[in-house]
Motif scaffolding. Structure first.
Motif, PDB file in Angstrom:
ATOM      1  N   GLY A  18      -9.944  16.442 -11.495  1.00  0.00           N
ATOM      2  CA  GLY A  18      -9.961  17.026 -10.161  1.00  0.00           C
ATOM      3  C   GLY A  18      -9.396  16.104  -9.103  1.00  0.00           C
ATOM      4  N   GLY A  19      -8.506  15.221  -9.499  1.00  0.00           N
ATOM      5  CA  GLY A  19      -7.985  14.217  -8.582  1.00  0.00           C
ATOM      6  C   GLY A  19      -6.988  14.714  -7.570  1.00  0.00           C
ATOM      7  N   ALA A  20      -6.604  15.992  -7.646  1.00  0.00           N
ATOM      8  CA  ALA A  20      -5.757  16.571  -6.606  1.00  0.00           C
ATOM      9  C   ALA A  20      -6.566  17.359  -5.590  1.00  0.00           C
ATOM     10  N   GLY A  21      -7.880  17.406  -5.783  1.00  0.00           N
ATOM     11  CA  GLY A  21      -8.756  18.049  -4.811  1.00  0.00           C
ATOM     12  C   GLY A  21      -9.105  17.104  -3.680  1.00  0.00           C
ATOM     13  N   PHE A  22     -10.008  17.540  -2.832  1.00  0.00           N
ATOM     14  CA  PHE A  22     -10.325  16.794  -1.610  1.00  0.00           C
ATOM     15  C   PHE A  22     -10.919  15.415  -1.896  1.00  0.00           C
ATOM     16  N   ILE A  23     -12.140  15.354  -2.412  1.00  0.00           N
ATOM     17  CA  ILE A  23     -12.755  14.037  -2.573  1.00  0.00           C
ATOM     18  C   ILE A  23     -12.149  13.284  -3.752  1.00  0.00           C
ATOM     19  N   GLY A  24     -11.623  14.021  -4.739  1.00  0.00           N
ATOM     20  CA  GLY A  24     -10.957  13.355  -5.847  1.00  0.00           C
ATOM     21  C   GLY A  24      -9.704  12.620  -5.418  1.00  0.00           C
ATOM     22  N   SER A  25      -8.884  13.241  -4.588  1.00  0.00           N
ATOM     23  CA  SER A  25      -7.649  12.585  -4.137  1.00  0.00           C
ATOM     24  C   SER A  25      -7.966  11.395  -3.241  1.00  0.00           C
ATOM     25  N   ASN A  26      -9.001  11.508  -2.424  1.00  0.00           N
ATOM     26  CA  ASN A  26      -9.406  10.356  -1.619  1.00  0.00           C
ATOM     27  C   ASN A  26      -9.825   9.192  -2.514  1.00  0.00           C
ATOM     28  N   PHE A  27     -10.526   9.492  -3.612  1.00  0.00           N
ATOM     29  CA  PHE A  27     -10.932   8.438  -4.537  1.00  0.00           C
ATOM     30  C   PHE A  27      -9.723   7.794  -5.206  1.00  0.00           C
ATOM     31  N   VAL A  28      -8.736   8.587  -5.582  1.00  0.00           N
ATOM     32  CA  VAL A  28      -7.535   8.044  -6.205  1.00  0.00           C
ATOM     33  C   VAL A  28      -6.831   7.084  -5.237  1.00  0.00           C
ATOM     34  N   HIS A  29      -6.668   7.500  -3.985  1.00  0.00           N
ATOM     35  CA  HIS A  29      -6.051   6.612  -2.998  1.00  0.00           C
ATOM     36  C   HIS A  29      -6.875   5.331  -2.836  1.00  0.00           C
ATOM     37  N   HIS A  30      -8.198   5.463  -2.857  1.00  0.00           N
ATOM     38  CA  HIS A  30      -9.073   4.298  -2.712  1.00  0.00           C
ATOM     39  C   HIS A  30      -8.884   3.338  -3.889  1.00  0.00           C
ATOM     40  N   LEU A  31      -8.813   3.866  -5.109  1.00  0.00           N
ATOM     41  CA  LEU A  31      -8.601   3.025  -6.279  1.00  0.00           C
ATOM     42  C   LEU A  31      -7.274   2.268  -6.205  1.00  0.00           C
ATOM     43  N   ILE A  32      -6.229   2.977  -5.840  1.00  0.00           N
ATOM     44  CA  ILE A  32      -4.912   2.348  -5.772  1.00  0.00           C
ATOM     45  C   ILE A  32      -4.893   1.257  -4.710  1.00  0.00           C
ATOM     46  N   GLU A  33      -5.555   1.496  -3.590  1.00  0.00           N
ATOM     47  CA  GLU A  33      -5.524   0.551  -2.472  1.00  0.00           C
ATOM     48  C   GLU A  33      -6.437  -0.659  -2.692  1.00  0.00           C
ATOM     49  N   HIS A  34      -7.576  -0.460  -3.351  1.00  0.00           N
ATOM     50  CA  HIS A  34      -8.607  -1.507  -3.383  1.00  0.00           C
ATOM     51  C   HIS A  34      -8.826  -2.145  -4.755  1.00  0.00           C
ATOM     52  N   THR A  35      -8.128  -1.678  -5.793  1.00  0.00           N
ATOM     53  CA  THR A  35      -8.299  -2.260  -7.128  1.00  0.00           C
ATOM     54  C   THR A  35      -6.941  -2.433  -7.790  1.00  0.00           C
ATOM     55  N   ASP A  36      -6.966  -3.014  -8.987  1.00  0.00           N
ATOM     56  CA  ASP A  36      -5.752  -3.142  -9.799  1.00  0.00           C
ATOM     57  C   ASP A  36      -5.730  -2.146 -10.953  1.00  0.00           C
TER      58      ASP A  36
END
Length: 331
Positions: A7-25
Motif C-alpha cells: 500500500g505504499g502508493a496510498g496516503f500514509i504508505g507513501s509518506n512512510f516510503v518518503h521517510h525511509l528514503i530520506e532518513h535511512t539507507d
C-alpha cells in the motif's frame, strides 16, 4: 535492509516510503494494486537505485511469496480504509483487510520475515466527549463499522500468528492522520481543496466529533522506531495529543486560508459516526523514545495547506468525481 511496503502508493504508505528514503539507507519496494486510493504520482522522484514499484494485489499469494523471499522486513499499510465506502459495500474490506493480511502472514511465516502491521484506533470504537480516558494497548476492541471491524480482525490474525507460529510481528494502532498525499475524499484535504477552489467546506452534522490528529510524517517516524526497536508480539499506540473537534478544524482551515471562520455548510452526518477518538502513546514514548515533530496541530495544518496549495496537479484529477459522490449522498 530491504523493506517491502504494501500500500505504499496510498496516503500514509507513501509518506512512510518518503521517510525511509530520506532518513535511512534502506532499499524500498512498494507493492500496490493502485485502486482509486493509490496514486503512483505520490512516489515520483524517488531514487531508482533504492526504490522499486511493483503493481499487484496482496491477496496474490504467489506474488507475495516471491517478494517476501527477497526482503528482510515488510510494513503492511495496504487497506481499504474509507468508512463511508465500507457502509456502501463491505466486501472489498473483507478481501483486502482480512484475506490480504492472512496472505502476508503466511508468507512471513514461511520466510521468517520481520513483519509490522499498521492498524487504526477505530478498532476500539469511540469514547464519550466528556470521558477523561484515552485508548491504551489494553482497551478492548469495539469496532463500529465494516471498515473498523475488518481492521480489528486483521489485528487479531497478527496476534494469533505470533502466538501460534512464532511470526516476528508487531502492531501499531494510530490516530487520524493528516498531511501530504491524502485523497480528497478524506475530511481535512476535502475542506482544504474546497476552499482553494472557491467552494464552501462541508461539516458533517454538528461537528462535535473529536479526532486525535497526527501528521503523517510523525506516524512514519513512529513506525520506523517500532520496526527498529519494537518488541516482537507487542502493540504500540501512536498519537500526538492532537484532539480537535471537526468544527474547530474546519474553522481553523478557513482562518488559515484567509476566509471567515463561519463560511462553511452543515451537511448530513455520517451513519454511525463515532464521537471521539483519543490515543495514549505513553508506551511508545517511554519504551522506544519516540516523540512527534508536529506537536502543534496548527503548525502541522499550515504545512499541509501549503502542500495542497502547491500541488493542485496531484489532487485536482480526483476532486470532481469525489464531490459528485458526496453530493449524491447529501454530503
Amino acid at each position: 535492509m530491504k523493506i517491502l511496503v504494501t500500500g505504499g502508493a496510498g496516503f500514509i504508505g507513501s509518506n512512510f516510503v518518503h521517510h525511509l528514503i530520506e532518513h535511512t539507507d534502506h532499499d524500498v519496494t512498494v507493492l500496490d494494486v493502485l485502486t482509486y486510493a493509490g496514486n503512483r504520482a505520490s512516489l515520483d522522484g524517488l531514487p531508482e537505485d533504492r526504490f522499486r514499484f511493483v503493481r499487484g494485489d496482496i491477496v496474490d499469494a504467489q506474488l507475495v511469496d516471491r517478494l517476501f523471499a527477497d526482503h528482510d522486513a515488510v510494513v503492511h499499510y495496504a487497506a481499504e480504509s474509507h468508512n463511508d465506502n465500507s457502509l456502501e459495500d463491505p466486501r472489498p474490506f473483507l478481501d483486502t483487510n482480512i484475506i490480504g493480511t492472512y496472505t502476508l502472514l503466511e508468507a512471513a511465516r514461511r520466510h521468517g520475515t520481520r513483519y509490522h502491521h499498521i492498524s487504526t484506533d477505530e478498532v476500539y470504537g469511540d469514547l464519550e466527549l466528556d470521558d477523561p480516558a484515552r485508548f491504551t494497548e489494553q482497551t478492548p476492541y469495539n469496532p463500529s463499522s465494516p471498515y473498523s471491524s475488518t481492521k480489528a480482525g486483521s489485528d487479531l490474525l497478527v496476534r494469533a500468528w505470533v502466538r501460534s507460529f512464532g511470526v516476528q510481528a508487531t502492531i501499531s494502532n494510530c490516530s487520524n492522520n493528516y498531511g501530504p498525499y491524502q485523497h480528497v475524499e478524506k475530511f481535512i484535504p476535502r475542506q482544504i481543496t474546497n476552499v482553494l477552489r472557491g467552494e464552501r467546506p462541508k461539516l458533517y452534522g454538528t461537528g462535535e466529533n473529536v479526532r486525535d490528529w497526527i501528521h503523517a510524517d510523525d506516524h512514519s517516524s513512529a513506525v520506523l522506531a517500532i520496526l527498529e526497536r519494537g518488541e516482537i508480539g507487542e502493540t504500540y499506540l501512536i498519537g500526538a495529543d492532537g484532539e480537535r473537534n471537526n468544527k474547530d478544524v474546519v474553522e481553523l482551515i478557513l482562518t488559515q486560508l484567509g476566509q471567515p471562520s463561519d463560511a462553511y455548510d452543515h451537511v448530513k452526518d455520517r451513519p454511525g459516526h463515532d464521537m471521539r477518538y483519543a490515543i495514549d502513546s505513553t508506551k511508545l514514548r517511554t519504551e522506544l523514545g519516540w516523540a512527534p515533530r508536529y506537536s502543534d496541530f496548527e503548525a502541522g495544518l499550515a504545512a499541509t495547506i501549503d502542500w495542497y496549495r502547491e500541488n493542485e496537479a496531484w489532487w485536482a484529477p480526483q476532486k470532481d468525481a469525489t464531490e459528485a459522490r458526496y453530493t449524491a449522498q447529501g454530503q
